[in-house]
Each structure stands twice: as C-alpha cells, then as structure tokens.
Design an enzyme around this catalytic site. Structure first.
Site, PDB file in Angstrom:
ATOM      1  N   CYS A  80       0.811  -1.216   0.000  1.00 27.17           N
ATOM      2  CA  CYS A  80       0.000   0.000   0.000  1.00 27.17           C
ATOM      3  C   CYS A  80       0.853   1.278   0.000  1.00 27.17           C
ATOM      4  O   CYS A  80       1.426   1.624  -1.007  1.00 27.17           O
ATOM      5  CB  CYS A  80      -1.000  -0.039   1.153  1.00 27.17           C
ATOM      6  SG  CYS A  80      -2.441   1.001   0.853  1.00 27.17           S
ATOM      7  N   HIS A 167      -3.958  -5.307   0.647  1.00 24.74           N
ATOM      8  CA  HIS A 167      -3.425  -5.772   1.932  1.00 24.74           C
ATOM      9  C   HIS A 167      -3.520  -7.294   2.026  1.00 24.74           C
ATOM     10  O   HIS A 167      -4.591  -7.831   2.310  1.00 24.74           O
ATOM     11  CB  HIS A 167      -4.205  -5.131   3.086  1.00 24.74           C
ATOM     12  CG  HIS A 167      -3.916  -3.676   3.251  1.00 24.74           C
ATOM     13  ND1 HIS A 167      -2.871  -3.213   4.015  1.00 24.74           N
ATOM     14  CD2 HIS A 167      -4.507  -2.576   2.729  1.00 24.74           C
ATOM     15  CE1 HIS A 167      -2.837  -1.881   3.965  1.00 24.74           C
ATOM     16  NE2 HIS A 167      -3.821  -1.476   3.194  1.00 24.74           N
ATOM     17  N   GLU A 169      -2.408  -9.127   4.253  1.00 19.19           N
ATOM     18  CA  GLU A 169      -2.413  -9.584   5.645  1.00 19.19           C
ATOM     19  C   GLU A 169      -3.803  -9.688   6.242  1.00 19.19           C
ATOM     20  O   GLU A 169      -3.991 -10.320   7.279  1.00 19.19           O
ATOM     21  CB  GLU A 169      -1.535  -8.653   6.502  1.00 19.19           C
ATOM     22  CG  GLU A 169      -2.058  -7.230   6.694  1.00 19.19           C
ATOM     23  CD  GLU A 169      -1.699  -6.245   5.585  1.00 19.19           C
ATOM     24  OE1 GLU A 169      -1.756  -5.042   5.848  1.00 19.19           O
ATOM     25  OE2 GLU A 169      -1.370  -6.687   4.461  1.00 19.19           O
TER      26      GLU A 169
END
Length: 200
Positions: A80, A167, A169
């Site tokens: 990001c 993202h 994660e």
C-alpha cells in the site's frame, strides 16, 4: 542467532501487527521497527516488508525511510503506502484515486511470476487507499490488476523489490497467505522453521 528473520518497517498502518501475525503463521520470525529507526544490524534480516500508512506520498507529511542498505540488496515487499512510496520516489506517478478504493476487489489480471504463483484470477483482495499508482517507474513490471486498479501488484526489474496496492495480511484477501509465502519462502529463501515455543 536467528538468521531466517523478516524486518517489518512500520509507517503507522492499522494493519502492521496483522502483517507480523501472518508472517509468524508461516513459521517465520519477524520484528516490527518504526520506518525511521531501521536496526543497525539490518544485514541480519533476510527480507524486508514496508507497511501501509494513513499518510499520502503526495502530501507534505511524506514518511521517508532510508532504504539505501536494503533496496536491491535484499528482497523487499512494499504494501500500500510502501508500494506508492517506491513508485513516487522512482519517477513513477501516484495520483488521487477517482474513487476511494476501500473494501473487497477481485484480481482481473495476474501475470505468471514466482511472486503470483498459486494466485488465481478473480482472487479476492482487500483495498484501503485514497491514492492510486497511475504510472509505474520505467524499470517496473505490472504483475496484477483489478477492474479499478491497473497496478495492483508490480516488481521492480532485477531488484527483488515488489509492490502491492492491496493488503495481503487481512482476512478478506483470500490468497494473501499464499502471496506472503511466495515472497518470503520462494523468493527470499527463508526456511519456515520458527515456532513461538522456540522463541520462548
């Protein structure tokens, strides 16, 4: 001495702790450090991850990490803000996005590469940014896109440096763990042999 370790540089993202959790779930040891306090023994880390940030690379409060001992010397994954920072600081173009890109999206294009191995077309990813990468730097190659985000993933040619706009994660990125494994195990060559009990 733990040599199979990952350095996570934190730019203030709400998701930084989640990156660390995902890395540890792959049985890989990692440490989080502020972006402006890179450990002096950075040589001992096998790979580096740049987190997201609430800041904008176009703003006056740009967070500048000193990557001179990292970039091109060891595999780096920029998430990001990190991905936008690398584009912005290497003569690419980051612009305000037409729509605030927040929430689920699907990969409409995935280029075959070690980094994208096992990531299917239509894979769901989680976006959370108000800027978007319009033009990649000269020596970068696009690796994935969504219908709204042309440069959802890229690699800096011959540099072991990867950037992603989404993202991996967060839970909503269904193949995020696969992506992190591709980067940390296959590309960075980290042996996933760490356990929290070994740490204790």
């Amino acid at each position: 001495m733990q040599h199979n370790k990952v350095l996570i540089l934190d730019f203030g993202s709400q998701y930084t702790q989640l990156i660390a959790r995902r890395v540890r779930e792959l049985n890989i040891y990692c440490e989080i450090h502020p972006f402006n306090k890179i450990p002096s023994d950075s040589d001992s880390f096998k790979a580096v991850v740049l987190s997201g940030s609430p800041n904008s690379v176009r703003g006056e409060d740009v967070l500048h990490p000193d990557l001179s001992n990292i970039r091109g010397k060891k595999p780096m994954l920029a998430v990001c803000y990190g991905a936008q920072y690398l584009v912005h600081s290497n003569n690419g173009k980051v612009m305000p996005s037409d729509t605030r890109e927040y929430g689920r999206a699907r990969l409409a294009q995935v280029v075959p590469h070690a980094f994208t191995k096992g990531i299917p077309l239509d894979s769901q990813v989680w976006m959370s940014h108000s800027d978007t990468i319009k033009n990649l730097p000269e020596h970068a190659t696009q690796l994935a896109s969504t219908s709204d985000v042309a440069n959802a993933a890229y690699v800096m040619d011959n540099d072991m440096t990867y950037g992603i706009q989404f993202h991996p994660e967060v839970y909503h990125s269904t193949d995020g763990k696969q992506l992190l494994q591709n980067f940390l195990v296959d590309i960075a060559g980290i042996n996933p042999d760490w356990t929290s009990s070994a740490f204790v």
